[in-house]
Design a protein around this motif. Sequence first.
Motif, PDB file in Angstrom:
ATOM      1  N   GLN A  60      -1.763   2.601  -2.687  1.00 37.14           N
ATOM      2  CA  GLN A  60      -1.696   3.976  -2.773  1.00 37.14           C
ATOM      3  C   GLN A  60      -3.151   4.203  -2.701  1.00 37.14           C
ATOM      4  OE1 GLN A  60       0.903   3.656  -7.003  1.00 37.14           O
ATOM      5  NE2 GLN A  60       1.159   6.036  -6.154  1.00 37.14           N
ATOM      6  N   CYS A 106       6.201  10.094  -7.844  1.00 38.24           N
ATOM      7  CA  CYS A 106       4.204   9.078  -7.728  1.00 38.24           C
ATOM      8  C   CYS A 106       3.686  10.075  -7.148  1.00 38.24           C
ATOM      9  CB  CYS A 106       5.522   8.659  -6.045  1.00 38.24           C
ATOM     10  SG  CYS A 106       4.091   7.113  -5.331  1.00 38.24           S
ATOM     11  N   LEU A 107       2.382   9.070  -7.639  1.00 42.89           N
ATOM     12  CA  LEU A 107       1.351  10.130  -7.223  1.00 42.89           C
ATOM     13  C   LEU A 107       1.152  10.412  -5.696  1.00 42.89           C
ATOM     14  CD1 LEU A 107      -1.402   8.044  -9.673  1.00 42.89           C
ATOM     15  CD2 LEU A 107      -0.274  10.278  -9.987  1.00 42.89           C
ATOM     16  N   HIS A 148       8.501   0.457 -10.337  1.00 40.73           N
ATOM     17  CA  HIS A 148       7.564   1.055  -9.093  1.00 40.73           C
ATOM     18  C   HIS A 148       6.895   0.588  -8.624  1.00 40.73           C
ATOM     19  CE1 HIS A 148       6.998   5.472  -7.901  1.00 40.73           C
ATOM     20  NE2 HIS A 148       5.964   4.250  -7.790  1.00 40.73           N
ATOM     21  N   HIS A 152       5.766  -0.625  -4.848  1.00 46.01           N
ATOM     22  CA  HIS A 152       4.658  -0.665  -3.622  1.00 46.01           C
ATOM     23  C   HIS A 152       4.236  -2.156  -3.204  1.00 46.01           C
ATOM     24  CE1 HIS A 152       4.264   3.533  -4.490  1.00 46.01           C
ATOM     25  NE2 HIS A 152       4.086   3.536  -5.700  1.00 46.01           N
TER      26      HIS A 152
HETATM   27 ZN    ZN Z   1       3.780   5.134  -6.913  1.00 48.21          ZN
END
Ligand code: ZN
Length: 197
Positions: A60, A106-107, A148, A152
């Motif tokens: 991310q 989700c960011l 989660h 990722h």
């Molecule tokens: Zn996420």
Amino acid sequence: MSDDDLTTGGTVRPITRWGTPVMHQPTKPVTVFDDELRSFVRDMFATMEAASGVGLAATQVGDDRSIFVYACPDDDDVVHVGVVCNPVVTLPDGKDRNLESTEEGCLSLPGGYAPLARPDIAHCAGLDAFGEPVEIDGTGLLARCLQHETDHLGGTVFGDRLSARSRKKLYEHHEELAHLYPDDWPVTPKKRSAIDQ
Ligand code: ZN
């Protein structure tokens, strides 16, 4: 030295969005536990905090190493804070397996939420930022977070786990609010919506 020492002193980085290739490919195991890694972990904590997140995976922030950070409450509202490299999640089966459907976000798809059923407890094992073994048992939101974030690092985003119909709604929610999130968010903070004002 504990991982808690790594939660401060970092620099906020832009959050990578769904659709960026690094987010949809399996990551590489962390093999070097040096100052560069720990500096990166500090940046991850700073970025997660700036975005008001409860977990953040390396993908991310555009990095392909298998590592995530978290600061997340469990079912008893106890906040757990840490870092896991090379995480492996174990989920209950048989009579111990209870699915809980809760809104998930989700960011990397800011503003989008959709209900997703996941096991309500999760065990996560891996290494800390010094290469020492860590194990976490999560309930409530923490159980969801461990699943989660580990997803990722396998190149899976939670939209991949939704039906086509549910995924379409998720993207619609995101599209409605996407204008509030600058391209380099959270380096540039989220804009205030009319409702906030
Ligand atoms: Zn996420």
